[in-house]
Design an enzyme around this catalytic site. Sequence first.
Site, mmCIF file in Angstrom:
data_model
loop_
_atom_site.group_PDB
_atom_site.id
_atom_site.type_symbol
_atom_site.label_atom_id
_atom_site.label_comp_id
_atom_site.label_asym_id
_atom_site.label_seq_id
_atom_site.Cartn_x
_atom_site.Cartn_y
_atom_site.Cartn_z
ATOM 1 N N GLU A 190 41.833 24.228 -47.253
ATOM 2 C CA GLU A 190 42.558 24.167 -45.989
ATOM 3 C C GLU A 190 43.467 25.377 -45.780
ATOM 4 O O GLU A 190 43.714 25.797 -44.644
ATOM 5 C CB GLU A 190 43.372 22.873 -45.916
ATOM 6 N N HIS A 236 42.724 28.475 -46.578
ATOM 7 C CA HIS A 236 41.845 29.493 -45.992
ATOM 8 C C HIS A 236 41.494 29.134 -44.545
ATOM 9 O O HIS A 236 41.436 30.012 -43.674
ATOM 10 C CB HIS A 236 40.553 29.614 -46.803
ATOM 11 N N GLN A 254 50.726 34.049 -47.443
ATOM 12 C CA GLN A 254 52.020 34.379 -48.035
ATOM 13 C C GLN A 254 52.194 33.768 -49.422
ATOM 14 O O GLN A 254 53.133 34.125 -50.130
ATOM 15 C CB GLN A 254 53.146 33.920 -47.105
ATOM 16 N N GLN A 290 51.031 40.300 -53.580
ATOM 17 C CA GLN A 290 49.795 40.894 -53.074
ATOM 18 C C GLN A 290 49.957 41.314 -51.621
ATOM 19 O O GLN A 290 49.579 42.429 -51.236
ATOM 20 C CB GLN A 290 48.651 39.875 -53.192
ATOM 21 N N VAL A 295 50.135 27.057 -47.114
ATOM 22 C CA VAL A 295 49.745 25.685 -46.784
ATOM 23 C C VAL A 295 49.881 24.839 -48.043
ATOM 24 O O VAL A 295 49.443 25.238 -49.128
ATOM 25 C CB VAL A 295 48.300 25.629 -46.259
ATOM 26 N N SER A 334 42.603 27.609 -54.941
ATOM 27 C CA SER A 334 41.264 27.324 -55.453
ATOM 28 C C SER A 334 41.316 26.876 -56.905
ATOM 29 O O SER A 334 40.415 26.187 -57.388
ATOM 30 C CB SER A 334 40.376 28.567 -55.318
ATOM 31 N N ARG A 335 42.374 27.270 -57.622
ATOM 32 C CA ARG A 335 42.488 26.911 -59.033
ATOM 33 C C ARG A 335 43.035 25.494 -59.252
ATOM 34 O O ARG A 335 43.019 25.003 -60.375
ATOM 35 C CB ARG A 335 43.372 27.933 -59.769
#
Length: 330
Positions: free
Chosen positions: A32, A34, A149, A154, A177, A187-188
């Site tokens: 979500e 992404h 963010q 990065q 989010v 994702s991890r």
Amino acid sequence: MTTALLRTADELHARVRNGRRAVVMTMGALHEGHATLIRTAREIAGDQGEVVVTVFVNPLQFGKGEDLDRYPRTLDADLKIAEEAGADAVFAPSVDEVYPGGEPQVRISAGPMGGRLEGATRPGHFDGMLTVVAKLLHLTRPDVALFGQKDAQQLALIRRMARDLNFGVEIVGVPTVREEDGLALSSRNRYLSPQERRTALALSQALFAGRDRHAAQEALRARAREVPATRARAEALSAIGESRAAADAHAVAKSVPGGPAGVRAAARLVLDEAARLQPPLALDYLALVDPSDFTEVGEDFTGEAVLAVAARVGTTRLIDNIPLIFGAAP
């Protein structure tokens, strides 16, 4: 809308462009967070523009012993999520397409900022990240590129690269989010067992504790500005039972603005408690930094800062951060 799956830069360059192209760069395993980036890109590009999502697991930004081999690859699911969020195309190149002839001999250096915090923990990570972002910016040729963010360092480095090297692309940061319990989407997160996930909540809880301490300090400072230190006012306050509140407010007002040390201490307390859980949280760093260069802020700092944390739970490494503003105008 049918989202096109593109494998080569030639396929992408052959597309007819109308309006602005907005690019969302990912390593796949979309969630979500992404999807929020993609929806924001859709708003920026408008109906006449184009949204391109890149899916590429970049080997240059994984160090020895990191999770390159087990990083989730879920392209079919990614394509569906991208389509539902409004992407026109998913650009999913092979390693050979991005790095023809093997790893590049010429790379982007992240400089001093790239050696701090995440860079100190993961040497070379940001050089690899900036190199692939630079290549994907050239390959996709966007007008605007969006990044989350949650990866604050990065994002800061990408903005600096675009500015310092005159990339001519607008870099947009999109707020983190979170899941309902406060854990930042990543994702991890799928690597975490139920017990590990409970421990991992300490990352966001520590940040929120620091934020709440900061909010309380700022509220007292604001109250102090509304309570003049005069005898008449003090007597009036005493008469209505507010003398202690006024004294507290003036004490804070005369102390260091915003109290970075207090913010760090509140966050550290939560992390120290999590280190005693089973499974324990293993802290990499807790930092309160200036987002322009990611150096620690001093006690007299004013302006925007980032409270950032990184830790391991089991074999999974997670990061999180929140922005704070120090030094409200007197």
